[in-house]
Motif scaffolding. Structure first.
Motif, mmCIF file in Angstrom:
data_model
loop_
_atom_site.group_PDB
_atom_site.id
_atom_site.type_symbol
_atom_site.label_atom_id
_atom_site.label_comp_id
_atom_site.label_asym_id
_atom_site.label_seq_id
_atom_site.Cartn_x
_atom_site.Cartn_y
_atom_site.Cartn_z
ATOM 1 N N ASP A 33 1.172 -1.455 0.045
ATOM 2 C CA ASP A 33 -0.084 -0.123 0.183
ATOM 3 C C ASP A 33 0.869 1.078 0.100
ATOM 4 O O ASP A 33 0.476 1.953 -0.978
ATOM 5 C CB ASP A 33 -1.096 -0.269 1.696
ATOM 6 N N PRO B 223 -6.455 -8.113 -7.357
ATOM 7 C CA PRO B 223 -6.542 -8.088 -6.428
ATOM 8 C C PRO B 223 -5.093 -8.833 -5.871
ATOM 9 O O PRO B 223 -4.344 -10.219 -6.217
ATOM 10 C CB PRO B 223 -7.423 -8.363 -5.535
ATOM 11 N N ARG C 6 -6.429 -5.924 -1.274
ATOM 12 C CA ARG C 6 -5.467 -4.707 -1.829
ATOM 13 C C ARG C 6 -5.653 -4.094 -3.070
ATOM 14 O O ARG C 6 -5.181 -5.527 -3.795
ATOM 15 C CB ARG C 6 -3.828 -4.731 -1.242
ATOM 16 N N VAL C 7 -6.143 -3.238 -3.875
ATOM 17 C CA VAL C 7 -6.251 -2.739 -5.007
ATOM 18 C C VAL C 7 -4.826 -2.507 -5.685
ATOM 19 O O VAL C 7 -3.993 -1.485 -4.933
ATOM 20 C CB VAL C 7 -7.636 -2.052 -5.364
ATOM 21 N N THR D 66 -13.523 -6.915 -8.019
ATOM 22 C CA THR D 66 -13.991 -6.739 -6.432
ATOM 23 C C THR D 66 -14.690 -5.601 -6.795
ATOM 24 O O THR D 66 -14.971 -4.689 -6.620
ATOM 25 C CB THR D 66 -12.623 -6.985 -6.100
ATOM 26 N N SER D 67 -14.792 -5.549 -4.711
ATOM 27 C CA SER D 67 -15.888 -4.498 -4.892
ATOM 28 C C SER D 67 -14.964 -3.771 -3.988
ATOM 29 O O SER D 67 -15.572 -2.149 -4.415
ATOM 30 C CB SER D 67 -16.714 -4.509 -3.650
ATOM 31 N N ALA D 68 -14.173 -2.946 -4.061
ATOM 32 C CA ALA D 68 -12.930 -2.467 -3.329
ATOM 33 C C ALA D 68 -12.315 -2.107 -4.516
ATOM 34 O O ALA D 68 -12.560 -0.345 -4.214
ATOM 35 C CB ALA D 68 -11.605 -3.192 -3.178
ATOM 36 N N ASN E 112 -8.829 -4.019 -10.615
ATOM 37 C CA ASN E 112 -8.057 -4.399 -10.321
ATOM 38 C C ASN E 112 -6.465 -4.863 -11.451
ATOM 39 O O ASN E 112 -5.660 -5.755 -11.582
ATOM 40 C CB ASN E 112 -8.456 -6.179 -9.046
#
Length: 259
Positions: free
Chosen positions: A118, A140, A148-149, A221-223, A226
């Protein structure tokens, strides 16, 4: 560098330093860490880092066109996270290639430090049609269980005119070609708005907000996205976004590169 009427390089006026962190293309956690530590306070090749290191010579931006796989000793995905976090805390923008495993394995192929963290701004590669290159690694991130994206953004990385071994120029492909575009974009952005220098959080926010989004359901993904991350790098839009802030004198950032 200028060839005919073509200017090569994202920030041709920036100063540049480099640190070789591999031998014959192979590195280790120790060699990668040594380069990051050297960037914090550069010292002569045969000097003492404790007495000869000069923090005033530290680069503003560090490009990292490499990854550390398990066979190089990075079997613990967290092994290089602290040194990267230290560079970020020192106000150094750390750009990293996302990897080139997308063609073979698809999703969750951003697997190697430091591109998984990150604390770094990871970059995917696009082609001349502004679509993702087949080789570009996708998120991800699952190797550390974070989901994590990644990548954070995408930039040109297929058939990019590059310096050739032995002199001259050639065309190369890889996220290693995409990451330097982002490093150069940050140099331009910080030149256009010097108060942004060292403010990594705001810089990343501006890059994401100004990127040209490219929708895809692949690896979704919902995040977030990717494949492209926030989208395609748009440095002109990034500078425009920053122009509403207080103007200050122009300066040239110092860029660094590891390979």
């Amino acid at each position: 560098t200028v060839i005919s009427d073509t200017i090569l390089g994202m920030a041709p006026g920036a100063q540049w330093i480099g640190c070789r962190n591999m031998s014959a293309g192979v590195g280790s956690p120790s060699s990668y860490t040594t380069c990051f530590e050297w960037f914090l306070a550069p010292y002569p090749q045969d000097g003492d880092p404790f007495t000869d290191g000069k923090p005033a010579l530290a680069p503003d931006i560090i490009n990292n066109s490499w990854g550390c796989p398990p066979e190089e000793g990075c079997d613990d995905p967290q092994i290089l996270r602290q040194v990267v976090a230290t560079a970020r805390a020192a106000g150094q923008f750390v750009a990293a290639s996302a990897g080139n495993e997308g063609y073979y394995w698809g999703c969750s192929t951003v697997v190697d430090p430091i591109g998984i963290y990150d604390e770094v701004f990871s970059v995917g590669a696009t082609n001349a049609g502004d679509t993702i290159a087949s080789f570009s690694s996708r998120g991800p991130v699952t190797v550390d269980g974070s989901g994590r994206v990644k990548p954070d953004i995408s930039a040109p990385g297929e058939q990019v005119r590059s310096v050739a071994l032995g002199g001259g120029f050639t065309w190369l492909s890889g996220t290693s070609m995409a990451s330097p575009h982002v490093a150069g974009a940050v140099a331009l952005l910080w030149s256009a708005w010097p108060p942004l220098r060292g403010d990594i959080d705001t810089t990343e926010t501006i890059l994401r907000a100004s990127a040209t989004p490219i929708a895809t359901n692949e690896c979704a993904t919902s995040a977030g996205n990717n494949v492209y991350g926030a989208g395609l790098l748009n440095v002109d839009a990034a500078v425009t976004l920053a122009q509403g802030m207080t103007a200050h004198a122009f300066y040239l950032p110092i860029m660094a590169h590891q390979e």
